[in-house]
Write a protein that holds these residues in place. Structure first.
Motif, mmCIF file in Angstrom:
data_model
loop_
_atom_site.group_PDB
_atom_site.id
_atom_site.type_symbol
_atom_site.label_atom_id
_atom_site.label_comp_id
_atom_site.label_asym_id
_atom_site.label_seq_id
_atom_site.Cartn_x
_atom_site.Cartn_y
_atom_site.Cartn_z
ATOM 1 N N GLY A 88 0.904 -1.187 -0.037
ATOM 2 C CA GLY A 88 -0.095 0.015 0.052
ATOM 3 C C GLY A 88 0.946 1.264 -0.027
ATOM 4 O O GLY A 88 1.896 1.022 0.168
ATOM 5 N N LEU A 89 0.244 2.394 -0.155
ATOM 6 C CA LEU A 89 0.668 3.656 -0.110
ATOM 7 C C LEU A 89 -0.041 4.786 0.110
ATOM 8 O O LEU A 89 -1.383 4.395 -0.253
ATOM 9 N N ASP A 90 0.187 6.046 0.401
ATOM 10 C CA ASP A 90 -0.630 7.105 0.431
ATOM 11 C C ASP A 90 -0.320 8.096 -0.574
ATOM 12 O O ASP A 90 1.011 8.196 -1.208
ATOM 13 N N VAL A 91 -1.417 9.031 -0.962
ATOM 14 C CA VAL A 91 -1.221 9.958 -1.937
ATOM 15 C C VAL A 91 -1.454 11.249 -1.031
ATOM 16 O O VAL A 91 -2.381 11.352 -0.566
ATOM 17 N N VAL A 92 -0.335 12.059 -0.870
ATOM 18 C CA VAL A 92 -0.469 13.136 -0.072
ATOM 19 C C VAL A 92 -1.040 14.403 -0.566
ATOM 20 O O VAL A 92 -0.978 14.803 -1.719
ATOM 21 N N GLY A 93 -2.113 14.813 0.124
ATOM 22 C CA GLY A 93 -2.840 16.152 -0.249
ATOM 23 C C GLY A 93 -3.657 15.962 -1.311
ATOM 24 O O GLY A 93 -4.170 17.150 -2.134
ATOM 25 N N ALA A 94 -4.200 14.902 -1.815
ATOM 26 C CA ALA A 94 -5.124 14.621 -2.942
ATOM 27 C C ALA A 94 -6.016 13.192 -2.743
ATOM 28 O O ALA A 94 -5.437 12.471 -2.027
ATOM 29 N N SER A 95 -7.262 13.128 -3.050
ATOM 30 C CA SER A 95 -7.842 11.881 -2.789
ATOM 31 C C SER A 95 -8.033 11.179 -4.201
ATOM 32 O O SER A 95 -8.534 11.934 -5.485
ATOM 33 N N VAL A 96 -7.810 10.043 -4.344
ATOM 34 C CA VAL A 96 -7.772 9.061 -5.521
ATOM 35 C C VAL A 96 -9.234 8.714 -5.538
ATOM 36 O O VAL A 96 -9.830 8.252 -4.599
ATOM 37 N N ARG A 97 -9.662 8.933 -6.864
ATOM 38 C CA ARG A 97 -11.229 8.630 -7.081
ATOM 39 C C ARG A 97 -11.258 7.109 -7.552
ATOM 40 O O ARG A 97 -12.289 6.492 -6.956
ATOM 41 N N THR A 98 -10.568 6.595 -8.343
ATOM 42 C CA THR A 98 -10.649 5.215 -8.521
ATOM 43 C C THR A 98 -9.136 4.755 -8.760
ATOM 44 O O THR A 98 -8.369 5.691 -9.151
ATOM 45 N N ALA A 99 -8.861 3.484 -8.502
ATOM 46 C CA ALA A 99 -7.513 2.846 -8.790
ATOM 47 C C ALA A 99 -7.925 1.483 -9.534
ATOM 48 O O ALA A 99 -8.860 0.878 -9.284
ATOM 49 N N MET A 100 -6.862 1.119 -10.384
ATOM 50 C CA MET A 100 -6.952 -0.063 -11.000
ATOM 51 C C MET A 100 -5.632 -0.971 -10.790
ATOM 52 O O MET A 100 -4.672 -0.180 -10.792
ATOM 53 N N SER A 101 -5.451 -2.282 -11.047
ATOM 54 C CA SER A 101 -4.275 -2.746 -10.739
ATOM 55 C C SER A 101 -4.523 -4.242 -11.689
ATOM 56 O O SER A 101 -5.376 -4.793 -11.860
ATOM 57 N N THR A 102 -3.106 -4.715 -12.172
ATOM 58 C CA THR A 102 -2.950 -5.946 -12.744
ATOM 59 C C THR A 102 -1.891 -6.754 -12.339
ATOM 60 O O THR A 102 -1.249 -6.143 -11.422
ATOM 61 N N GLY A 103 -1.653 -8.035 -12.722
ATOM 62 C CA GLY A 103 -0.675 -8.786 -12.132
ATOM 63 C C GLY A 103 -0.943 -9.366 -10.843
ATOM 64 O O GLY A 103 -2.088 -10.050 -10.577
ATOM 65 N N ALA A 104 0.213 -9.502 -9.940
ATOM 66 C CA ALA A 104 0.244 -10.345 -8.739
ATOM 67 C C ALA A 104 -0.732 -9.751 -7.813
ATOM 68 O O ALA A 104 -1.291 -10.499 -6.887
ATOM 69 N N PHE A 105 -0.996 -8.558 -8.071
ATOM 70 C CA PHE A 105 -1.805 -7.765 -6.923
ATOM 71 C C PHE A 105 -2.812 -7.106 -7.885
ATOM 72 O O PHE A 105 -2.904 -5.777 -7.835
ATOM 73 N N VAL A 146 4.776 -8.924 -10.309
ATOM 74 C CA VAL A 146 4.830 -7.859 -11.158
ATOM 75 C C VAL A 146 3.562 -7.525 -11.465
ATOM 76 O O VAL A 146 2.435 -8.270 -11.694
ATOM 77 N N GLY A 147 3.362 -6.336 -12.233
ATOM 78 C CA GLY A 147 1.917 -5.787 -12.622
ATOM 79 C C GLY A 147 1.889 -4.168 -12.744
ATOM 80 O O GLY A 147 3.146 -3.781 -12.879
ATOM 81 N N THR A 148 0.964 -3.856 -12.761
ATOM 82 C CA THR A 148 0.741 -2.235 -13.112
ATOM 83 C C THR A 148 -0.641 -1.961 -12.033
ATOM 84 O O THR A 148 -1.194 -2.654 -11.655
ATOM 85 N N PHE A 149 -0.374 -0.586 -11.989
ATOM 86 C CA PHE A 149 -1.605 -0.097 -11.328
ATOM 87 C C PHE A 149 -1.673 1.478 -11.684
ATOM 88 O O PHE A 149 -0.588 2.060 -12.329
ATOM 89 N N ALA A 150 -2.892 1.974 -11.486
ATOM 90 C CA ALA A 150 -3.378 3.231 -12.147
ATOM 91 C C ALA A 150 -4.151 4.098 -11.105
ATOM 92 O O ALA A 150 -5.069 3.377 -10.414
ATOM 93 N N LEU A 151 -3.810 5.356 -10.867
ATOM 94 C CA LEU A 151 -4.396 6.181 -9.937
ATOM 95 C C LEU A 151 -5.310 7.233 -10.712
ATOM 96 O O LEU A 151 -4.568 8.050 -11.306
ATOM 97 N N THR A 152 -6.706 7.271 -10.350
ATOM 98 C CA THR A 152 -7.460 8.396 -11.113
ATOM 99 C C THR A 152 -8.141 9.446 -10.117
ATOM 100 O O THR A 152 -8.641 9.079 -9.385
ATOM 101 N N PHE A 153 -7.886 10.556 -10.382
ATOM 102 C CA PHE A 153 -8.456 11.555 -9.748
ATOM 103 C C PHE A 153 -9.453 12.298 -10.206
ATOM 104 O O PHE A 153 -9.763 12.327 -11.685
ATOM 105 N N ALA A 154 -10.380 13.332 -9.583
ATOM 106 C CA ALA A 154 -11.398 13.837 -10.097
ATOM 107 C C ALA A 154 -11.090 14.824 -11.084
ATOM 108 O O ALA A 154 -11.665 15.277 -12.167
ATOM 109 N N ASN A 155 -9.945 15.458 -10.774
ATOM 110 C CA ASN A 155 -9.495 16.391 -11.874
ATOM 111 C C ASN A 155 -8.064 16.236 -12.273
ATOM 112 O O ASN A 155 -7.186 15.423 -11.703
ATOM 113 N N ALA A 156 -7.416 16.797 -13.261
ATOM 114 C CA ALA A 156 -6.119 16.834 -14.046
ATOM 115 C C ALA A 156 -5.251 17.070 -12.799
ATOM 116 O O ALA A 156 -5.323 18.332 -12.060
#
Length: 228
Positions: A88-105, A146-156
């Protein structure tokens, strides 16, 4: 020399700054950072033979800057029997709207109680994944997931700050669960760090001592003409 000594003394008065969050902007595609994780059984008893290393790479921003994409390679380098249940990890000062991941996790969750329990984001195996006390595990001793993950925010987002990396273990010595916090050990690419409060204190003390020294030096250099 006296000024330099006073500056050094001023810096010594301030505590050493804690490790800052890692800041990644949209332009820093390809930046790779390595994280070294420790381990503590039941979150209390440090286990020196328990650990993991993570290699994360920023793969770029998509969706007009709303989504930040990463690849990961997480290795269980423990020398005792163990499995990694999640990271796991934290994103400082911003809220993640959605997350996606592939691979082992390939299962992820956003933790609404991250201020009290765990991390903002958690990534787990695809089968019965959870960041709690229960759940399937993967990446046994000596393996790499191994794998990938993506963090999506409400705004750019021009940039994001990542901090508080951690892993959760299970089956330690065949019996126990464990957690481990992570420290960034190296970064390849141009990145910046969010200053910690102690960093600002150090800078202010340093500038204060420089100013005092220069004022004293200026006064001591003034001469007045003698009266006839």
């Amino acid at each position: 020399m006296r000024i330099m000594w006073m500056v050094a003394a001023g810096l010594a008065l301030a505590p050493m700054p804690a490790q800052a969050a890692l800041v990644l902007s949209q332009s820093q595609v390809g930046t790779t950072f390595n994280v070294d994780f420790g381990g503590a059984v039941l979150g209390l008893i440090n286990q020196p033979n328990l650990g993991a290393t993570g290699r994360f790479t920023f793969a770029g921003a998509t969706d007009a800057g709303k989504t930040f994409n990463f690849t990961y390679a997480l290795t269980n380098d423990s020398t005792v029997a163990s499995q990694i249940r999640s990271f796991g990890l934290d994103v400082v000062g911003a809220s993640v709207r959605t997350a996606m991941s592939t691979g082992a996790f390939a299962t992820n969750s956003i933790n609404p109680l991250s201020g009290l329990i765990g991390s903002d984001l958690c990534f787990t195996p695809s089968t019965f994944g959870t960041c709690g006390l229960l759940g399937n595990s993967t990446v046994t001793m000596g393996q790499t997931g191994v794998g990938t993950f993506a963090l999506t925010f409400a705004n750019a987002m021009e940039s994001i700050a990542l901090d508080d990396f951690r892993v959760n273990y299970t089956g330690v010595l065949g019996l126990y669960g464990a957690t481990g916090t992570g420290d960034i050990t190296s970064v390849v690419g141009q990145v910046s760090a969010a200053p910690e409060p102690t960093t600002w204190l150090t800078m202010l003390l340093g500038f204060t001592f420089v100013g005092m020294a220069m004022r004293r030096r200026g006064r001591s250099g003034v001469t007045y003409p003698r009266s006839a």
